[in-house]
Design a protein around this motif. Structure first.
Motif, PDB file in Angstrom:
ATOM      1  N   LEU A  26      25.515 -12.398 -24.027  1.00  0.00           N
ATOM      2  CA  LEU A  26      26.398 -12.423 -22.811  1.00  0.00           C
ATOM      3  C   LEU A  26      27.887 -12.547 -23.150  1.00  0.00           C
ATOM      4  O   LEU A  26      28.282 -13.686 -23.465  1.00  0.00           O
ATOM      5  CB  LEU A  26      25.748 -13.156 -21.912  1.00  0.00           C
ATOM      6  CG  LEU A  26      24.216 -13.137 -21.185  1.00  0.00           C
ATOM      7  CD1 LEU A  26      23.846 -14.079 -20.477  1.00  0.00           C
ATOM      8  CD2 LEU A  26      24.222 -11.875 -20.774  1.00  0.00           C
ATOM      9  N   GLN A  27      28.944 -11.866 -22.815  1.00  0.00           N
ATOM     10  CA  GLN A  27      30.072 -11.854 -23.111  1.00  0.00           C
ATOM     11  C   GLN A  27      30.948 -11.437 -22.049  1.00  0.00           C
ATOM     12  O   GLN A  27      30.817 -10.124 -21.437  1.00  0.00           O
ATOM     13  CB  GLN A  27      30.534 -10.990 -24.414  1.00  0.00           C
ATOM     14  CG  GLN A  27      29.630 -11.349 -25.710  1.00  0.00           C
ATOM     15  CD  GLN A  27      30.136 -10.696 -26.972  1.00  0.00           C
ATOM     16  OE1 GLN A  27      31.072  -9.665 -26.773  1.00  0.00           O
ATOM     17  NE2 GLN A  27      29.136 -10.877 -27.862  1.00  0.00           N
ATOM     18  N   ARG A  28      31.998 -12.319 -21.680  1.00  0.00           N
ATOM     19  CA  ARG A  28      32.945 -11.711 -20.616  1.00  0.00           C
ATOM     20  C   ARG A  28      33.906 -10.927 -21.362  1.00  0.00           C
ATOM     21  O   ARG A  28      34.263 -11.060 -22.518  1.00  0.00           O
ATOM     22  CB  ARG A  28      33.590 -13.056 -19.902  1.00  0.00           C
ATOM     23  CG  ARG A  28      32.587 -13.552 -18.834  1.00  0.00           C
ATOM     24  CD  ARG A  28      33.505 -14.470 -17.995  1.00  0.00           C
ATOM     25  NE  ARG A  28      32.681 -14.721 -16.878  1.00  0.00           N
ATOM     26  CZ  ARG A  28      31.903 -15.893 -16.490  1.00  0.00           C
ATOM     27  NH1 ARG A  28      31.953 -16.722 -17.790  1.00  0.00           N
ATOM     28  NH2 ARG A  28      31.273 -16.030 -15.695  1.00  0.00           N
ATOM     29  N   GLY A  29      34.828  -9.941 -20.550  1.00  0.00           N
ATOM     30  CA  GLY A  29      35.710  -9.288 -21.150  1.00  0.00           C
ATOM     31  C   GLY A  29      35.507  -7.854 -20.479  1.00  0.00           C
ATOM     32  O   GLY A  29      35.085  -7.571 -19.306  1.00  0.00           O
ATOM     33  N   ARG A  30      36.175  -6.968 -20.724  1.00  0.00           N
ATOM     34  CA  ARG A  30      36.281  -5.554 -20.560  1.00  0.00           C
ATOM     35  C   ARG A  30      34.991  -4.770 -20.623  1.00  0.00           C
ATOM     36  O   ARG A  30      34.822  -3.818 -19.810  1.00  0.00           O
ATOM     37  CB  ARG A  30      37.606  -4.821 -20.961  1.00  0.00           C
ATOM     38  CG  ARG A  30      38.978  -5.507 -20.561  1.00  0.00           C
ATOM     39  CD  ARG A  30      39.950  -4.890 -21.301  1.00  0.00           C
ATOM     40  NE  ARG A  30      41.176  -5.187 -20.730  1.00  0.00           N
ATOM     41  CZ  ARG A  30      42.315  -4.994 -21.188  1.00  0.00           C
ATOM     42  NH1 ARG A  30      42.628  -4.311 -22.350  1.00  0.00           N
ATOM     43  NH2 ARG A  30      43.507  -5.560 -20.835  1.00  0.00           N
ATOM     44  N   LEU A  31      34.329  -5.020 -21.612  1.00  0.00           N
ATOM     45  CA  LEU A  31      32.855  -4.445 -21.888  1.00  0.00           C
ATOM     46  C   LEU A  31      31.945  -4.919 -20.802  1.00  0.00           C
ATOM     47  O   LEU A  31      32.086  -6.043 -20.650  1.00  0.00           O
ATOM     48  CB  LEU A  31      32.586  -4.825 -23.210  1.00  0.00           C
ATOM     49  CG  LEU A  31      31.094  -4.307 -23.696  1.00  0.00           C
ATOM     50  CD1 LEU A  31      30.978  -3.084 -23.759  1.00  0.00           C
ATOM     51  CD2 LEU A  31      30.625  -5.189 -24.969  1.00  0.00           C
ATOM     52  N   ILE A  32      31.315  -3.999 -20.286  1.00  0.00           N
ATOM     53  CA  ILE A  32      30.075  -4.342 -19.342  1.00  0.00           C
ATOM     54  C   ILE A  32      28.893  -4.226 -19.766  1.00  0.00           C
ATOM     55  O   ILE A  32      28.097  -5.325 -19.535  1.00  0.00           O
ATOM     56  CB  ILE A  32      30.376  -3.487 -18.112  1.00  0.00           C
ATOM     57  CG1 ILE A  32      31.764  -3.536 -17.293  1.00  0.00           C
ATOM     58  CG2 ILE A  32      29.151  -3.606 -17.143  1.00  0.00           C
ATOM     59  CD1 ILE A  32      31.896  -4.932 -16.889  1.00  0.00           C
ATOM     60  N   ALA A  33      28.444  -3.436 -20.691  1.00  0.00           N
ATOM     61  CA  ALA A  33      27.032  -3.155 -21.013  1.00  0.00           C
ATOM     62  C   ALA A  33      27.091  -2.402 -22.373  1.00  0.00           C
ATOM     63  O   ALA A  33      28.016  -1.478 -22.177  1.00  0.00           O
ATOM     64  CB  ALA A  33      26.155  -2.894 -20.144  1.00  0.00           C
ATOM     65  N   GLY A  34      26.213  -2.635 -23.177  1.00  0.00           N
ATOM     66  CA  GLY A  34      26.076  -1.690 -24.544  1.00  0.00           C
ATOM     67  C   GLY A  34      25.220  -2.182 -25.571  1.00  0.00           C
ATOM     68  O   GLY A  34      24.591  -3.408 -25.361  1.00  0.00           O
ATOM     69  N   VAL A  35      24.760  -1.326 -26.422  1.00  0.00           N
ATOM     70  CA  VAL A  35      23.982  -1.634 -27.405  1.00  0.00           C
ATOM     71  C   VAL A  35      24.521  -1.385 -28.749  1.00  0.00           C
ATOM     72  O   VAL A  35      25.268  -0.317 -28.820  1.00  0.00           O
ATOM     73  CB  VAL A  35      22.650  -1.011 -27.316  1.00  0.00           C
ATOM     74  CG1 VAL A  35      21.590  -1.496 -26.363  1.00  0.00           C
ATOM     75  CG2 VAL A  35      22.800   0.470 -27.219  1.00  0.00           C
TER      76      VAL A  35
END
Length: 598
Positions: free
Chosen positions: A40-49
């Motif tokens: 779980l990471q805040r930032g501009r990325l929303i979701a990914g693998v």
């Protein structure tokens, strides 16, 4: 069966262990893989693998939901969060199962926009109950911002959300209208083609794109990556697709899709085929796999990006999905091959060159700290039972004996033994970067857990000398500042820190636990001094857990000979899991009747 956890109002959802497990179970259910780790990471990325690293990335802020026009909207923050998580995790898992490798350049951008819809339809054939979740997410993307005309490329992206919403205007710029009418049948065909057929159709669509007016530079396209390419072979749903596609090269495409290599064996695929249902299709909005960059939010109703003539991006959602393009990549550096395109990763790893604030680290370790609190301060239980006439737990054995007192009432208190935590952190220059971040987060995690449980903590950092970073009984706020200020420098001499730790005071009722985080091999002199410091009497009353990170793993045999155990770790999550298991085993040894399980 996946049980929806309850939400504790005192904590954000992503700081609660039950919700993290819920998200992991959603991904495992759809992807049928258990080797991916949730981050779980805040930032501009929303979701990914990131398939190569077996990582699933998720921004806990998710995306905003418009107030009106969204189908299947539960109208509550809790329900919206749950539905978004289902759709996002199903989308990411679907890429792991169904997507191939992403081409480079603008072809890859367009391929990704088409692949999102194709892949989600295949996911819904296995899990028809996800149709409403994908509709909900797609409408949220489509209705963000004000309606406006879009260009040719973004029309290929937006049409997957708007093709079954005649009540929402869908306008294409006048200069792109004719080309869009020719491309739209190909876009819809790509949603029902094969893995390789998507790339073929994307190339044909790209050839229809109108040329920019004379004197105007070509519009730079934002970059999109596809998640999970090459993780599995062609699935049964994809083989059924090939039989109904109108692609001219359908035979070659079908053969290529059926022979696409992967990690799973034919026996695993056959086992999956027996379990899977292959009925039904549907439309599906989608989820962004990788958005490491994001421009200012001037989004239109699609949530897509509309590049202008000067390369400025418009229409990017504040928190986009796989359909929401990224800003144009920077120009290639001198000597760099511009034809290689972007990698297939969902997003960049954490920027380890940037020094994170204490609050950022605290947000990430809160869930692990509360998990450790369960072991540091287990519930107080009654010490013994006494017979009672009418209170307590009913005793059937006493009832059958005809005893006067049928109930056993527990009285008194049996307090668990308190733990005294000591953390020894290697701060040599080789710890700079990710290892330093992991060590700081581990120290903050123990400090937070000790603060919640009422335990005592000491943190000692060392290079050639030892420093008492957090003395015993230091206030919580001061501990956070001291740990956040740690810096890597100097060399490695463990014996100096071990001497300081072993000389510390300990209360008679406390059980001492010493954790050591180190990334270097010990010199012969250092091992000799540490062995002299660790006598049999010292080992009897203490539990020492060495955690080897980086190059320290190479000397694991030396550490095991010196301390009796040594555990390789890679990040904060590994450290948290190892400490939880060690403390649980120790608690079971001290109070076996508590029945704690690691």
């Amino acid at each position: 069966m996946i049980t929806l956890p309850t939400l504790q109002p005192t904590l954000a959802w992503h700081q609660q262990l039950s919700w993290r497990r819920y998200v992991e179970q959603l991904f495992r259910l759809v992807s049928r893989r258990r080797d991916f780790r949730l981050e779980l990471q805040r930032g501009r990325l929303i979701a990914g693998v990131i398939p190569e690293q077996r990582r699933v990335l998720l921004n806990p802020d998710l995306i905003p939901v418009p107030a009106m026009g969204v189908r299947f909207d539960p109208q509550t923050p809790h329900g919206q969060r749950t539905q978004l998580l289902r759709a996002i995790m199903a989308h990411e898992a679907g890429h792991v199962v169904f997507s191939a490798s992403k081409p480079a350049g603008e072809l890859g951008w367009l391929w990704n926009a088409l692949e999102d819809e194709r892949m989600e339809r295949l996911v819904m054939r296995r899990f028809p109950e996800l149709c409403s979740d994908f509709d909900f997410l797609g409408d949220a993307m489509l209705l963000k911002g004000e309606p406006e005309a879009t260009d040719f490329m973004n029309a290929c992206l937006r049409w997957r959300w708007g093709h079954d919403r005649p009540d929402i205007p869908f306008e294409v710029q006048a200069q792109d209208q004719e080309a869009w009418e020719q491309a739209r049948p190909l876009v819809e065909e790509a949603w029902e083609t094969t893995r390789d057929g998507v790339e073929l159709l994307a190339a044909r669509i790209l050839a229809l794109r109108p040329a920019p007016p004379a004197g105007e530079p070509p519009k730079s396209r934002p970059e999109l990556n596809a998640d999970g390419g090459g993780m599995s072979e062609a699935q049964p749903e994809e083989q059924k697709q090939a039989q109904g596609t109108g692609e001219p090269d359908v035979d070659e495409v079908t053969e290529a899709a059926s022979t696409d290599g992967g990690e799973e064996t034919p026996e695993q695929e056959e086992h999956q085929a027996r379990d899977e249902a292959g009925a039904g299709t549907g439309k599906s909005p989608g989820v962004e796999k990788d958005t490491p960059e994001e421009p200012e939010d001037t989004s239109g109703p699609s949530g897509g990006t509309t590049p202008t003539s000067d390369g400025e991006e418009q229409g990017q959602p504040q928190q986009g999905r796989g359909e929401a393009p990224l800003p144009a990549p920077p120009p290639p550096a001198p000597g760099e091959d511009p034809s290689q395109g972007a990698s297939d990763h969902a997003g960049p790893p954490r920027d380890l060159s940037r020094r994170e604030s204490a609050q950022e680290m605290l947000d990430r370790i809160e869930v692990h700290a509360r998990h450790l609190t369960r072991i540091l301060a287990p519930p107080i239980r009654p010490a013994h039972a006494t017979p009672h006439r009418s209170k307590g737990r009913f005793r059937y054995d006493r009832y059958t004996q005809g005893a006067e007192k049928y109930f056993g009432r527990k009285v008194g208190e049996d307090r668990p033994a308190p733990f005294l935590l000591r953390l020894v952190v290697d701060m040599s220059s080789s710890m700079a970067g990710g290892r330093l971040n992991a060590a700081q987060e581990a120290a903050l995690m123990l400090a937070r857990a000790a603060n919640l449980a009422g335990s005592r903590l000491q943190v000692v950092s060392f290079d050639y000398n030892a420093y008492e970073t957090v003395p015993l009984d230091m206030p919580w706020a001061e501990s956070v500042d001291a740990i956040a200020g740690l810096e890597a420098r100097g060399g490695t001499l463990l014996s100096s820190a071990l001497r300081l730790v072993l000389a510390g005071e300990r209360r008679p009722e406390e059980r001492e636990v010493i954790a050591i985080i180190c990334d270097g091999e010990l010199t012969t002199y250092d091992r000799l001094v540490c062995g002299l410091l660790l006598g049999e009497q010292q080992r009897e009353h203490r539990t020492i857990v060495p955690l080897l990170i980086g190059e320290g793993i190479q000397g694991q045999a030396i550490w095991e000979a010196l301390f009796g155990t040594a555990v390789p770790v890679h990040d904060t999550e590994n450290i948290a899991r190892t400490l939880f298991q060690s403390l649980t085993r120790l608690r079971q040894k001290l109070e076996p009747r508590l029945g704690l399980a690691p």
